[in-house]
Design an enzyme around this catalytic site. Structure first.
Site, short mmCIF file in Angstrom:
data_model
loop_
_atom_site.label_atom_id
_atom_site.label_comp_id
_atom_site.label_asym_id
_atom_site.label_seq_id
_atom_site.Cartn_x
_atom_site.Cartn_y
_atom_site.Cartn_z
N SER A 171 0.85 -1.16 -0.05
CA SER A 171 0.00 -0.02 -0.13
C SER A 171 0.80 1.22 0.11
CB SER A 171 -0.77 0.05 1.18
OG SER A 171 -0.21 0.56 2.33
N ASP A 172 0.29 2.23 -0.37
CA ASP A 172 0.86 3.63 -0.20
C ASP A 172 0.93 3.85 1.30
OD1 ASP A 172 2.56 6.07 -0.68
OD2 ASP A 172 1.56 6.26 -2.54
N TYR A 173 1.58 4.76 1.55
CA TYR A 173 1.65 5.28 2.82
C TYR A 173 0.19 5.60 3.63
CZ TYR A 173 3.49 7.82 7.15
OH TYR A 173 3.74 8.53 8.42
N ASP A 174 -0.22 4.68 4.40
CA ASP A 174 -1.38 4.72 5.49
C ASP A 174 -2.49 4.82 4.60
OD1 ASP A 174 -2.58 4.86 8.12
OD2 ASP A 174 -2.80 7.11 7.67
#
Length: 747
Positions: free
Chosen positions: A292-295
């Site tokens: 995933s991208d950040y968060d």
């Protein structure tokens, strides 16, 4: 969403140089990996799927909001407990060895992987990817990525969250700086080249790092150029423009990929099973891990797509996100989700297998301290070879937009130069966005570069004149005085590093007002001006800046910026860059790309009336500098295009002339337009390009050979197909010139 993956490469990507998508399907897990999965608890499996910001060797502020913070002691304890699979954006071998030792103290002794956003350099910074695309040279991009990987691996990294391969046609979006521009073909070539450069031929080699083409998929088409925003794309447009660079990266062997922020047609991309499983896995055949991208998994709640964090973890894992970055949702909720039957154990095991297979491919099980050698770090980081490669890449990335009256190159002797502008002597700006491991203290600013190349009888006065976004007291007056005392002005203006990149969308892509006022005041002195632009996107130039007799687009060139620009200013090297993005006349023309589709009411050649035609009432329907444009100190021209058919191929040729008396290099570009098709086609589309070096006064005929697959369009069923008909070809020096030739291409 069904589309034949062979046709996607052959048609949608328009001549990637491969005839079909290389199989990237994952082999069955090795005995070692299968044995580990059988022994792992649910908590340990969730740990392998959890990626966190490096608290053990932090590098200071890294772009992104603070989420789920940890200190070094807490992170080391979590690693020993088997709750962490990888950590990212840390710097240095010593801290990495400490973290890896903690992983080897865990019950199953599964090594960590160390990752980072190494987009265009680690400690030595290379040009931003958009700049390097100006070279129109994937071989250069591959060589740069290889050097970047060598330095990053020497600092204790195994894996990069790069390259960014999103196709972007809206210069308001800050992340255009991270990609290869507006053209599909160029984006495909650069995506594949950077993957090959990062990964080499064997990921077990200590100087390689795993690549992660991002952000899957469509992120470059965010509405209004707004970061993290919504994306609305038809399936055909998605397949024509956004998928081909990913297909090229996967065909080159990319080890992993990253899901995108934002929503595609109303569904958050980190929770879209149709995209992350149906399109990525089933159609493209990609089988590496998805991070995933950040968060981004937790943000499914803010999107209103998940009820709470637990629901967000469930949606993300079922959609196809294998690794949760920073949120901690998988560590927190996956065991409970599996125990209560909301997520099948087989889905978790599949994700864990992908992660462990990547670690195995990296050689970490056999050598957990791979790439963690302090001696190698000392010898490699900032080495002369890497600095030299960065300088060459920077030099090749510069585009000469304008050179009226042959103002450039400058004489190295006997001149008084006024270097004016906020970028003249500021090293902190040259790296640009996403250069977290370098503070710029090792960078070469423009003033230093010019002084290095000037003769002993030349003089230079350096005056800032203004700040980047704010005036400086008495700055304009000092700049005007310096200009009046000089023979020539080098005006160093543009965007600051914090104005481009992630989270830095702009509604107005002009140069900030204080710098425009500075330019107007300096221009009023009547002294000849060379504008040196610093920027991370195509800018809308106006006023005194646009009117300057010479303009260089130098982007953010990295550690060797000053030397590279001086090499071009003084003619020690030829400017050879070509624009990978169109420079608009006004911000309001965005989004824009040269390959816009034909319209029913096109503008007519002047002086015909334009009422009721497709255009703006207050701006011309053209750009200031088109895609592919770039001048050199030698002057080139192309003759009429000639196209013939020979069996299954089309041969296209034209004469190219060097009309100057000096040797130079140019990039010859082949464009095509399908005059009649079942789906409206681009006015022009790049299908090939070639760099030529020619002596002064020389002429030569350049030849291109293409096949029907390169003329394919997206058909009604969503698959690329070739339709016979009349095609118009141009061999040109930009997307806006050339003498065309029409030819009938049968089935």
């Amino acid at each position: 969403m069904r589309v034949d993956r062979r046709q996607l490469i052959a048609g949608g990507a328009a001549a990637l140089g491969v005839s079909l998508l290389v199989s990237v399907g994952r082999a069955a897990p090795s005995t070692r990996v299968a044995g580990l999965i059988a022994r792992m608890t649910l908590a340990e499996k969730a740990g392998q799927l959890s990626c966190y910001s490096d608290a053990i060797r932090p590098v200071g502020a890294v772009f992104n909001p603070v989420v789920n913070p940890q200190d070094a002691a807490a992170q080391l304890a979590a690693i020993r407990a088997g709750q962490v699979g990888m950590i990212f954006n840390g710097l240095g071998v010593a801290g990495a060895r400490r973290a890896q030792a903690a992983a080897l103290d865990s019950r199953l002794r599964i090594p960590l992987a160390f990752a980072a956003d190494v987009l265009h350099g680690h400690t030595t910074i290379f040009p931003i990817p958009l700049a390097e695309a100006s070279a129109f040279d994937p071989v250069l991009a591959e060589a740069s990525a290889r050097m970047i990987a060598r330095e990053a691996a020497a600092s204790g990294l195994h894996w990069t969250f790069a390259p960014m391969v999103d196709l972007a046609r809206d210069q308001r979006w800050g992340r255009v700086a991270e990609g290869a521009g507006e053209d599909v073909l160029l984006a495909c070539h650069y995506a594949a080249a950077r993957v090959r450069g990062f990964q080499g031929s064997d990921l077990r080699r200590p100087e390689t790092i795993a690549a992660t083409p991002k952000h899957f998929v469509g992120y470059g088409a965010v509405t209004g150029g707004m970061e993290y925003g919504a994306i609305e794309l038809s399936d055909a447009t998605l397949r024509e423009t956004q998928l081909p660079p990913f297909a090229a990266a996967f065909a080159a062997g990319a080890a992993s990929t990253m899901s995108a922020f934002g929503t595609l047609n109303g569904v958050p991309l980190s929770g879209d099973r149709r995209v992350l499983t149906g399109l990525l896995r089933d159609t493209l055949g990609f089988a590496g891990p998805v991070v995933s991208d950040y968060d981004a998994d937790r943000e499914l709640v803010a999107h209103g797509y998940a009820r709470d964090d637990r629901d967000a973890a469930r949606i993300a894992i079922l959609a196809g996100v294998d690794i949760s970055m920073q949120s901690g949702l998988y560590e927190r909720w996956l065991p409970d989700l599996v125990t209560k039957g909301d997520v099948p154990l087989a889905r978790v095991d599949d994700a864990v297998a992908r992660v462990l297979i990547l670690k195995e491919r990296l050689g970490l099980f056999d050598d957990p301290m791979r790439s963690l050698n302090a001696g190698v770090e000392r010898r490699t980081v900032g080495s002369a070879a890497i600095r030299s490669a960065a300088r060459m890449a920077a030099r090749r990335s510069i585009v000469l937009l304008k050179n009226d009256g042959g103002l450039l190159p400058l004489a190295r002797t006997g001149q008084r130069i006024a270097l004016i502008g906020p970028f003249g002597a500021d090293r902190s700006q040259v790296n640009g966005p996403w250069s977290f491991a370098s503070t710029g203290t090792n960078a070469i600013d423009l003033a230093t570069g010019i002084r290095t190349r000037m003769g002993v009888d030349a003089r230079i006065e350096v005056v800032a004149g203004s700040g980047i976004e704010a005036p400086v007291a008495d700055g304009v007056a000092a700049a005007v005085a310096a200009a009046r005392a000089a023979d020539i002005v080098v005006l160093a203006i543009g965007e600051g590093a914090s104005m481009s990149g992630e989270g830095n969308s702009r509604v107005d892509i002009t140069i900030p007002a204080p710098q425009r006022e500075l330019a107007a005041a300096v221009a009023a002195t009547g002294k000849p001006i060379v504008v040196v632009l610093t920027h991370g996107r195509a800018l809308a130039l106006d006023g005194a800046v646009a009117a300057a007799p010479a303009i260089l687009a130098t982007w953010f060139l990295g550690s060797e910026a000053g030397h590279a620009i001086a090499d071009i200013l003084f003619g020690i090297h030829e400017p050879t860059g070509r624009l990978p993005v169109s420079f608009p006349r006004a911000t309001g023309q965005q989004p824009w790309s040269y390959d816009r589709p034909s319209v029913g009411r096109p503008l007519l050649p002047p002086p015909a009336p334009q009422d009721g035609r497709a255009g703006w009432r207050d701006a011309r329907d053209t750009v200031l500098y088109p895609f592919g444009h770039g001048l050199g100190y030698a002057t080139f021209a192309t003759g009429p295009t000639r196209a013939t058919i020979d069996g299954a191929t089309i041969a296209v040729s034209a004469e190219v002339h060097n009309r100057s008396n000096r040797t130079g290099e140019t990039t010859v570009q082949l464009y095509v337009h399908d005059l009649v098709a079942s789906r409206t086609q681009p006015r022009r589309k790049l299908v090939a390009y070639r760099r030529l070096t020619m002596r002064g006064g020389a002429a030569d005929r350049v030849h291109f050979v293409i096949d029907r697959a390169q003329l394919a369009i997206i058909g009604p069923d969503g698959s690329p197909m070739f339709e016979p008909g009349t095609f118009r070809f141009w061999i040109a020096l930009s997307s806006a010139d050339g003498l065309a030739s029409d030819i009938e291409v049968p089935a």
